[in-house]
Design a protein around this motif. Structure first.
Motif, mmCIF file in Angstrom:
data_model
loop_
_atom_site.group_PDB
_atom_site.id
_atom_site.type_symbol
_atom_site.label_atom_id
_atom_site.label_comp_id
_atom_site.label_asym_id
_atom_site.label_seq_id
_atom_site.Cartn_x
_atom_site.Cartn_y
_atom_site.Cartn_z
ATOM 1 N N LEU A 123 0.923 -1.251 0.024
ATOM 2 C CA LEU A 123 0.031 -0.230 -0.158
ATOM 3 C C LEU A 123 0.837 1.321 -0.016
ATOM 4 C CD1 LEU A 123 -3.024 0.853 0.198
ATOM 5 C CD2 LEU A 123 -2.646 1.019 2.612
ATOM 6 N N LEU A 124 1.911 1.134 0.814
ATOM 7 C CA LEU A 124 2.891 2.362 0.992
ATOM 8 C C LEU A 124 3.499 2.717 -0.679
ATOM 9 C CD1 LEU A 124 3.907 4.503 2.665
ATOM 10 C CD2 LEU A 124 5.870 3.258 3.056
ATOM 11 N N HIS A 125 3.730 1.374 -1.546
ATOM 12 C CA HIS A 125 4.262 1.550 -2.690
ATOM 13 C C HIS A 125 3.096 2.297 -3.529
ATOM 14 C CE1 HIS A 125 5.662 -0.367 -6.691
ATOM 15 N NE2 HIS A 125 5.926 0.893 -6.741
ATOM 16 N N MET A 126 1.748 2.065 -3.458
ATOM 17 C CA MET A 126 0.707 2.635 -4.082
ATOM 18 C C MET A 126 0.676 4.181 -3.854
ATOM 19 S SD MET A 126 -3.196 1.360 -4.210
ATOM 20 C CE MET A 126 -3.855 2.515 -2.919
ATOM 21 N N PHE A 127 0.936 4.346 -2.343
ATOM 22 C CA PHE A 127 0.664 6.130 -2.225
ATOM 23 C C PHE A 127 2.081 6.620 -2.645
ATOM 24 C CE2 PHE A 127 -1.688 4.814 2.094
ATOM 25 C CZ PHE A 127 -2.757 5.054 1.346
ATOM 26 N N ASP A 128 3.042 5.843 -2.770
ATOM 27 C CA ASP A 128 4.184 6.501 -3.161
ATOM 28 C C ASP A 128 3.972 6.767 -4.914
ATOM 29 O OD1 ASP A 128 6.912 7.784 -3.224
ATOM 30 O OD2 ASP A 128 7.663 5.679 -4.079
ATOM 31 N N SER A 129 3.443 5.830 -5.372
ATOM 32 C CA SER A 129 3.178 6.041 -6.920
ATOM 33 C C SER A 129 2.165 6.855 -7.224
ATOM 34 C CB SER A 129 2.676 4.712 -7.444
ATOM 35 O OG SER A 129 3.334 3.346 -7.117
ATOM 36 N N LEU A 130 1.339 7.070 -6.460
ATOM 37 C CA LEU A 130 0.415 8.062 -6.387
ATOM 38 C C LEU A 130 1.049 9.534 -6.278
ATOM 39 C CD1 LEU A 130 -2.839 8.885 -6.297
ATOM 40 C CD2 LEU A 130 -2.571 9.276 -3.909
ATOM 41 N N GLY A 131 1.787 9.466 -5.534
ATOM 42 C CA GLY A 131 2.537 11.118 -5.127
ATOM 43 C C GLY A 131 3.594 11.387 -6.121
ATOM 44 N N SER A 132 3.887 10.358 -6.932
ATOM 45 C CA SER A 132 5.201 10.602 -7.955
ATOM 46 C C SER A 132 4.455 10.508 -9.583
ATOM 47 C CB SER A 132 6.315 9.660 -7.946
ATOM 48 O OG SER A 132 5.885 8.314 -7.878
ATOM 49 N N GLY A 133 3.245 10.503 -9.463
ATOM 50 C CA GLY A 133 2.515 10.459 -10.861
ATOM 51 C C GLY A 133 2.581 9.201 -11.375
ATOM 52 N N MET A 134 2.810 8.221 -10.877
ATOM 53 C CA MET A 134 3.021 6.726 -11.283
ATOM 54 C C MET A 134 1.967 5.925 -11.075
ATOM 55 S SD MET A 134 5.876 7.309 -13.203
ATOM 56 C CE MET A 134 6.881 5.566 -13.318
ATOM 57 N N LEU A 135 0.949 6.527 -10.702
ATOM 58 C CA LEU A 135 -0.082 5.353 -10.167
ATOM 59 C C LEU A 135 -0.529 4.471 -11.280
ATOM 60 C CD1 LEU A 135 -2.335 4.707 -7.895
ATOM 61 C CD2 LEU A 135 -4.072 6.137 -8.855
ATOM 62 N N SER A 136 -0.571 4.790 -12.751
ATOM 63 C CA SER A 136 -0.760 4.010 -13.957
ATOM 64 C C SER A 136 0.085 2.921 -13.962
ATOM 65 C CB SER A 136 -1.035 4.804 -15.054
ATOM 66 O OG SER A 136 0.450 5.578 -15.057
ATOM 67 N N GLU A 137 1.237 3.018 -13.084
ATOM 68 C CA GLU A 137 2.078 1.620 -13.215
ATOM 69 C C GLU A 137 2.023 0.732 -12.376
ATOM 70 O OE1 GLU A 137 4.830 2.098 -15.585
ATOM 71 O OE2 GLU A 137 3.533 3.253 -16.315
ATOM 72 N N TYR A 138 1.118 1.072 -11.166
ATOM 73 C CA TYR A 138 1.114 0.412 -10.011
ATOM 74 C C TYR A 138 0.120 -0.967 -10.277
ATOM 75 C CZ TYR A 138 0.098 -0.806 -5.201
ATOM 76 O OH TYR A 138 -0.209 -1.776 -4.061
ATOM 77 N N ASP A 139 0.651 -1.939 -9.867
ATOM 78 C CA ASP A 139 -0.057 -3.139 -10.015
ATOM 79 C C ASP A 139 -0.728 -3.566 -8.604
ATOM 80 O OD1 ASP A 139 -0.919 -5.764 -10.772
ATOM 81 O OD2 ASP A 139 1.042 -6.695 -10.365
ATOM 82 N N LEU A 140 -2.061 -3.361 -8.631
ATOM 83 C CA LEU A 140 -2.727 -3.650 -7.284
ATOM 84 C C LEU A 140 -3.392 -5.002 -7.556
ATOM 85 C CD1 LEU A 140 -4.586 -2.401 -5.048
ATOM 86 C CD2 LEU A 140 -6.376 -2.066 -6.359
#
Ligand code: GLY
Length: 431
Positions: A310-327
């Motif tokens: 989840l912290l990786h998801m938040f970090d991806s959100l913060g760095s504009g990389m949410l589209s790369e995040y594999d949930l």
């Protein structure tokens, strides 16, 4: 990464529990937290509305990420406070600015937004004390029951549903003239009642990309069989069996995508959660309400079903990389049953000793999340209306509920109260 999480409920314990498992985490602080977060993080005695003090803490402790759990600081502009100051450049913030939080902070704003962007919702009209006569006339245009909502934040108590027109009129008087909800009730939204079943969707978005978290159903009334007054939530189940592929696709196309596009068209930046309360009417989704945070107790069943970091998801959100995040989602069912203080949601005692908090279940099958608890002199005491969330996980709803109720039975405090029928309706629909 040093993280400061704002809030003190079961939702925040669940967020703290989940991000504590991340290899990205260095130090976790929770303000003000509870006896559960204290076992995973450093609790900090900060007022969630005192942004200047939170700011001093952020600088002193080199905080890299601020996660805001509850709605009040979001609607109060906590994210604007941090994003608009050069002193906090580089700080990742999880939660919308005030302009986006108004989707939760004003029912009228949310309704206008939905109307503007063709998002399905119940017909409505908004009134103030200046046109209370018109509000009462509007009731005549509706088929009862009447749904009356205070416009602003009212801690889950601002929605009144009644079939009795005299009671509906008295409710309008209480809110608009009698100031029952203070400033939050300076306007009311009156809606057409929707007949159907409710489900909550949780979306995280950076305003472009989005990820959909597991759906959940919560149980809002205090009494079994959905009776008695509304509460913050007495239990929750995820996933929700009636969310089939057709309903999900309709929700994505008719509600989630138009909402994110609508925010963009209205030039409202958004970095955080959108919690969409939906009514399934026939086979179609309609929005009951938007919230701009995670739900409580839904978080206590949603996060245990997330397998990815989840912290990786938040970090991806913060760095504009949410589209790369594999949930990644766990297929199992999660249920939670809330233990409350006797008397809740009316008045209740605090400071009662809680016994049996040593979880005897495998942590992959049962988790205890604290809500209104406080540790002092080596003991854990009750400190709120909702005290403990007893979360069970299992291959099906029966197994999950069995584990939730095993935890319920093992924890004791004076005047402990809970619903014995969480998930009962969904079990029947699974059969
Ligand atoms: N469980 C409903 C809410 O969090 O608003």
């Amino acid at each position: 990464m040093n993280v400061l999480l704002i809030g003190s409920g079961g939702r925040e314990h669940a967020i703290a529990w989940k991000i504590s498992q991340s290899s990205l985490l260095s130090n976790l602080y929770v303000a003000p937290g509870n006896a559960g977060t204290e076992t995973l993080a450093t609790n900090v005695d900060l007022d969630q509305m005192d942004f200047a003090s939170i700011g001093r803490f952020v600088r002193k402790h080199n905080i890299n990420m601020l996660i805001v759990g509850p709605e009040a600081p979001l609607v109060g502009g906590i994210i604007d406070f941090f994003q608009d100051s050069e002193k906090f450049e580089g700080l990742i913030t999880i939660g919308p600015r005030k302009a986006g939080a108004m989707l939760e902070g004003s029912k009228d704003f949310a309704k206008e937004f939905m109307l503007r962007h063709n998002i399905p919702t119940a017909d409505y009209a908004t009134f103030t004390s200046d046109n209370i006569k018109k509000a009462k006339e509007f009731l005549l245009e509706l088929t009862p029951p009447y749904v009356i909502k205070a416009d602003g934040l009212a801690a889950g108590k601002g929605v009144i549903i009644t079939s009795d027109r005299a009671e509906a009129e008295a409710t309008l008087d209480d809110i608009l003239i009698g100031n029952q909800f203070g400033e939050a009730g300076s306007r009311v939204v009156i809606e057409q009642f929707m007949e159907g079943i409710e489900v909550s969707y949780f979306v995280i978005t950076d305003g472009d990309a989005y990820r959909i978290l597991p759906s959940a159903k919560d149980y809002k009334r205090v009494g079994e069989g959905d009776t008695g007054p509304n509460t913050g939530g007495m239990g929750a189940v995820s996933p929700v069996p009636f969310v089939d592929a057709e309903f999900h696709t309709k929700t994505v196309n008719q509600i989630i995508i138009p909402t994110i596009k609508g925010l963009k068209e209205d030039k409202i930046p958004y970095n955080g959660f959108i919690f969409i309360g939906l009514m399934k009417v026939g086979s179609d989704p309609y929005v009951v309400e938007f919230n701009t945070r995670l739900g409580d107790p839904e978080t206590e069943v949603v996060l245990p079903r997330i397998k990815s970091d989840l912290l990786h998801m938040f970090d991806s959100l913060g760095s504009g990389m949410l589209s790369e995040y594999d949930l990644q989602i766990d297929d199992r069912v999660a249920t939670t049953v809330i233990l409350t203080s006797g008397g809740y949601p009316e008045s209740y005692d605090k400071g009662l000793i809680i016994d049996g908090l040593n979880n005897k279940l495998n942590p992959k099958e049962g988790i205890i999340f604290h809500a209104g608890t406080k540790a002092s002199r080596g003991k854990v005491h009750t400190n709120g209306g909702r005290v403990i969330a007893c979360t069970g996980l299992g291959a099906n709803i029966d197994r999950a509920l069995e584990r939730s109720y095993k935890i319920v039975d093992s924890i004791n405090f004076e005047k402990k109260q809970y619903r014995k029928d969480i998930g009962e309706d969904l079990r029947k629909s699974e059969e």
